[in-house]
Design a protein around this motif. Structure first.
Motif, PDB file in Angstrom:
ATOM      1  N   VAL A 285      87.524  27.104 -98.676  1.00 42.17           N
ATOM      2  CA  VAL A 285      86.302  26.331 -98.869  1.00 42.17           C
ATOM      3  C   VAL A 285      85.826  25.813 -97.509  1.00 42.17           C
ATOM      4  O   VAL A 285      86.606  25.225 -96.755  1.00 42.17           O
ATOM      5  CB  VAL A 285      86.537  25.148 -99.835  1.00 42.17           C
ATOM      6  N   VAL A 286      84.557  26.038 -97.205  1.00 42.77           N
ATOM      7  CA  VAL A 286      83.941  25.537 -95.977  1.00 42.77           C
ATOM      8  C   VAL A 286      83.017  24.389 -96.363  1.00 42.77           C
ATOM      9  O   VAL A 286      82.102  24.564 -97.173  1.00 42.77           O
ATOM     10  CB  VAL A 286      83.151  26.638 -95.249  1.00 42.77           C
ATOM     11  N   LEU A 287      83.274  23.219 -95.803  1.00 39.80           N
ATOM     12  CA  LEU A 287      82.504  22.022 -96.123  1.00 39.80           C
ATOM     13  C   LEU A 287      81.733  21.553 -94.894  1.00 39.80           C
ATOM     14  O   LEU A 287      82.306  21.399 -93.813  1.00 39.80           O
ATOM     15  CB  LEU A 287      83.441  20.895 -96.592  1.00 39.80           C
ATOM     16  N   LEU A 288      80.442  21.312 -95.062  1.00 34.78           N
ATOM     17  CA  LEU A 288      79.600  20.804 -93.983  1.00 34.78           C
ATOM     18  C   LEU A 288      78.902  19.518 -94.437  1.00 34.78           C
ATOM     19  O   LEU A 288      78.648  19.336 -95.631  1.00 34.78           O
ATOM     20  CB  LEU A 288      78.547  21.847 -93.588  1.00 34.78           C
ATOM     21  N   PRO A 289      78.567  18.632 -93.495  1.00 29.85           N
ATOM     22  CA  PRO A 289      77.967  17.337 -93.840  1.00 29.85           C
ATOM     23  C   PRO A 289      76.437  17.376 -93.917  1.00 29.85           C
ATOM     24  O   PRO A 289      75.744  16.739 -93.134  1.00 29.85           O
ATOM     25  CB  PRO A 289      78.453  16.432 -92.703  1.00 29.85           C
ATOM     26  N   HIS A 290      75.907  18.141 -94.859  1.00 25.95           N
ATOM     27  CA  HIS A 290      74.464  18.238 -95.107  1.00 25.95           C
ATOM     28  C   HIS A 290      73.713  18.543 -93.807  1.00 25.95           C
ATOM     29  O   HIS A 290      72.804  17.807 -93.397  1.00 25.95           O
ATOM     30  CB  HIS A 290      73.930  16.951 -95.739  1.00 25.95           C
ATOM     31  N   MET A 291      74.062  19.671 -93.207  1.00 32.34           N
ATOM     32  CA  MET A 291      73.506  20.072 -91.918  1.00 32.34           C
ATOM     33  C   MET A 291      72.425  21.132 -92.026  1.00 32.34           C
ATOM     34  O   MET A 291      71.923  21.626 -91.015  1.00 32.34           O
ATOM     35  CB  MET A 291      74.632  20.624 -91.023  1.00 32.34           C
ATOM     36  N   GLY A 292      72.051  21.517 -93.234  1.00 31.43           N
ATOM     37  CA  GLY A 292      71.170  22.660 -93.420  1.00 31.43           C
ATOM     38  C   GLY A 292      69.886  22.602 -92.620  1.00 31.43           C
ATOM     39  O   GLY A 292      69.428  23.619 -92.088  1.00 31.43           O
ATOM     40  N   SER A 293      69.277  21.435 -92.521  1.00 34.57           N
ATOM     41  CA  SER A 293      68.011  21.305 -91.792  1.00 34.57           C
ATOM     42  C   SER A 293      68.182  20.602 -90.449  1.00 34.57           C
ATOM     43  O   SER A 293      67.195  20.187 -89.834  1.00 34.57           O
ATOM     44  CB  SER A 293      67.001  20.522 -92.636  1.00 34.57           C
ATOM     45  N   ALA A 294      69.416  20.485 -89.996  1.00 34.04           N
ATOM     46  CA  ALA A 294      69.695  19.676 -88.811  1.00 34.04           C
ATOM     47  C   ALA A 294      69.452  20.453 -87.516  1.00 34.04           C
ATOM     48  O   ALA A 294      70.385  20.821 -86.797  1.00 34.04           O
ATOM     49  CB  ALA A 294      71.124  19.145 -88.862  1.00 34.04           C
ATOM     50  N   THR A 295      68.179  20.703 -87.231  1.00 30.12           N
ATOM     51  CA  THR A 295      67.791  21.213 -85.918  1.00 30.12           C
ATOM     52  C   THR A 295      66.754  20.264 -85.326  1.00 30.12           C
ATOM     53  O   THR A 295      66.029  19.580 -86.067  1.00 30.12           O
ATOM     54  CB  THR A 295      67.184  22.633 -86.003  1.00 30.12           C
ATOM     55  N   ARG A 296      66.689  20.224 -84.027  1.00 32.98           N
ATOM     56  CA  ARG A 296      65.699  19.364 -83.372  1.00 32.98           C
ATOM     57  C   ARG A 296      64.280  19.753 -83.792  1.00 32.98           C
ATOM     58  O   ARG A 296      63.420  18.904 -84.007  1.00 32.98           O
ATOM     59  CB  ARG A 296      65.838  19.458 -81.850  1.00 32.98           C
ATOM     60  N   GLU A 297      64.078  21.075 -83.914  1.00 30.06           N
ATOM     61  CA  GLU A 297      62.748  21.549 -84.282  1.00 30.06           C
ATOM     62  C   GLU A 297      62.349  21.075 -85.677  1.00 30.06           C
ATOM     63  O   GLU A 297      61.213  20.627 -85.903  1.00 30.06           O
ATOM     64  CB  GLU A 297      62.703  23.081 -84.222  1.00 30.06           C
ATOM     65  N   ALA A 298      63.287  21.165 -86.624  1.00 25.12           N
ATOM     66  CA  ALA A 298      62.981  20.762 -87.998  1.00 25.12           C
ATOM     67  C   ALA A 298      62.690  19.276 -88.093  1.00 25.12           C
ATOM     68  O   ALA A 298      61.725  18.854 -88.746  1.00 25.12           O
ATOM     69  CB  ALA A 298      64.140  21.129 -88.928  1.00 25.12           C
ATOM     70  N   ARG A 299      63.496  18.456 -87.435  1.00 15.80           N
ATOM     71  CA  ARG A 299      63.283  17.010 -87.498  1.00 15.80           C
ATOM     72  C   ARG A 299      61.927  16.623 -86.900  1.00 15.80           C
ATOM     73  O   ARG A 299      61.242  15.740 -87.403  1.00 15.80           O
ATOM     74  CB  ARG A 299      64.422  16.287 -86.782  1.00 15.80           C
ATOM     75  N   GLN A 300      61.564  17.284 -85.829  1.00 17.37           N
ATOM     76  CA  GLN A 300      60.270  17.003 -85.212  1.00 17.37           C
ATOM     77  C   GLN A 300      59.126  17.412 -86.145  1.00 17.37           C
ATOM     78  O   GLN A 300      58.164  16.665 -86.351  1.00 17.37           O
ATOM     79  CB  GLN A 300      60.158  17.758 -83.883  1.00 17.37           C
ATOM     80  N   GLU A 301      59.229  18.604 -86.708  1.00 17.19           N
ATOM     81  CA  GLU A 301      58.164  19.097 -87.587  1.00 17.19           C
ATOM     82  C   GLU A 301      58.072  18.272 -88.867  1.00 17.19           C
ATOM     83  O   GLU A 301      56.967  18.081 -89.409  1.00 17.19           O
ATOM     84  CB  GLU A 301      58.402  20.574 -87.895  1.00 17.19           C
ATOM     85  N   MET A 302      59.199  17.768 -89.351  1.00 18.03           N
ATOM     86  CA  MET A 302      59.164  16.873 -90.508  1.00 18.03           C
ATOM     87  C   MET A 302      58.346  15.626 -90.181  1.00 18.03           C
ATOM     88  O   MET A 302      57.497  15.189 -90.967  1.00 18.03           O
ATOM     89  CB  MET A 302      60.593  16.488 -90.913  1.00 18.03           C
ATOM     90  N   GLY A 303      58.616  15.059 -89.002  1.00 17.31           N
ATOM     91  CA  GLY A 303      57.879  13.868 -88.590  1.00 17.31           C
ATOM     92  C   GLY A 303      56.393  14.133 -88.451  1.00 17.31           C
ATOM     93  O   GLY A 303      55.559  13.302 -88.834  1.00 17.31           O
ATOM     94  N   GLU A 304      56.040  15.304 -87.920  1.00 16.57           N
ATOM     95  CA  GLU A 304      54.631  15.642 -87.765  1.00 16.57           C
ATOM     96  C   GLU A 304      53.949  15.779 -89.120  1.00 16.57           C
ATOM     97  O   GLU A 304      52.783  15.380 -89.293  1.00 16.57           O
ATOM     98  CB  GLU A 304      54.505  16.925 -86.948  1.00 16.57           C
ATOM     99  N   LYS A 305      54.666  16.334 -90.096  1.00 19.76           N
ATOM    100  CA  LYS A 305      54.105  16.434 -91.453  1.00 19.76           C
ATOM    101  C   LYS A 305      53.879  15.049 -92.046  1.00 19.76           C
ATOM    102  O   LYS A 305      52.856  14.797 -92.706  1.00 19.76           O
ATOM    103  CB  LYS A 305      55.048  17.238 -92.347  1.00 19.76           C
TER     104      LYS A 305
END
Length: 328
Positions: A285-305
């Motif tokens: 089992v591979v477990l990640l801490p909700h990283m699916g959208s964790a890119t600098r580009e995504a966070r910036q574009e979310m803010g712009e939206k």
């Protein structure tokens, strides 16, 4: 709506330039840090703003909305998912809800494919051997995994992210199958060489990999329940980058521990950040801490939206990413 500077409360720290631009346009107060607000602080924010900018860690339910101030007219969610917001109650109270769709698609699909590869090729097991210093060299039978080419990928939810997953999987030679509320039109389905399954049971039974890409709604809660998980091949794996509540996590854990499934790659969990401790013990089992959208580009574009939705609302128009109950 007047174009005067509206009062905006933000519940978590956002990218610095997003916060700066927001402060140029509105009377902004950031009440959060790197921790979710408690219920009392969230209620105070609802009572003290024209616009609230929450994140997925803020549960805005009907009782909380009942205490919202009369000024509150827009909840501009920083994120695509809105299952943490009671959209129907907000609408009844005259509060609009917007989100940030589309900007997370490619990053989340990248992570879904990464999880698929990590589980099928046993990457974390290999990494553990290297980090623990116990690798004794190459061996013909060591850490044998499974190739993606020729395998069947079953996609549960063929929206933007599901389609992006399908494109990636096709490049690896996988056969694409999917279940969706509605069948895609031919212009989308044919380039992906995707096969639609109206019955979810049929999709689950034939898939070598199940990718969960549907939102959490009352109708998708435990959509992959114990009975459906039992239909999966014992050699199959499941990947979830969407919402943990779609899978009965206890049933999944029991089957993984019993060897009735080959593995799982999870980025989201049924109880938020409360991960089932039995899952942590399993090497497959591979477990990640909700990283699916964790890119600098995504966070910036979310803010712009978010900014576009807020400014459009302030100008007296409907936010372009308004969410209504019929969409859920």
């Amino acid at each position: 709506m007047s174009t005067k500077r509206l009062s905006v409360v933000v519940t978590r720290r956002l990218p610095a330039d997003v916060e700066a631009r927001m402060a140029e346009l509105f009377d902004v107060r950031v009440v959060g840090s790197d921790k979710p607000l408690d219920r009392a602080a969230l209620l105070a924010a609802l009572q003290d703003a024209d616009i609230l900018v929450p994140t997925l860690t803020d549960t805005i339910d009907a009782p909380l909305l009942a205490g919202a101030g009369e000024r509150l007219k827009l909840i501009a969610n920083y994120g695509a998912g809105v299952d943490h917001i009671d959209v129907a109650t907000a609408r009844q109270r005259g509060i609009l809800v917007s989100n940030t769709p589309g900007v997370l698609t490619e990053d989340t699909a990248d992570m879904g494919l990464a999880l698929m590869l990590a589980v099928l090729r046993r990457m974390t097991e290999g990494m553990a051997k290297m980090q623990d210093g116990v690798w004794e060299g190459w061996a013909p039978e060591a850490l044998l995994g499974t190739r993606l080419g020729g395998k069947s990928l079953g996609i549960l939810g063929m929206g933007r992210i599901g389609q992006a997953m399908a494109r990636r999987a096709r490049a690896f030679g996988m056969n694409i199958h999917y279940h969706n509320r509605r069948r895609l039109h031919a212009g989308l389905e044919e380039p992906l060489e995707a096969t639609f399954h109206e019955r979810l049971d049929a999709l689950v039974g034939l898939s070598d990999v199940i990718s969960v890409n549907c939102p959490h709604t009352p109708s998708t809660f435990h959509l992959l329940n114990a009975r459906r998980l039992k239909l999966m091949k014992p050699t199959a794996v499941i990947v979830n980058t969407s919402r943990g509540e779609v899978i009965d996590e206890n049933a999944l854990t029991r089957m993984l521990r019993a060897g009735e499934l080959a593995g799982a790659g999870l980025d989201v969990y049924e109880r938020g950040h409360g991960v089932n401790p039995r899952l942590r013990e399993l090497p497959n089992v591979v477990l990640l801490p909700h990283m699916g959208s964790a890119t600098r580009e995504a966070r910036q574009e979310m803010g712009e939206k978010v900014l576009v939705n807020m400014q459009t609302f302030a100008d007296g128009h409907r936010p372009p990413d308004q969410v209504v109950p019929s969409m859920l």
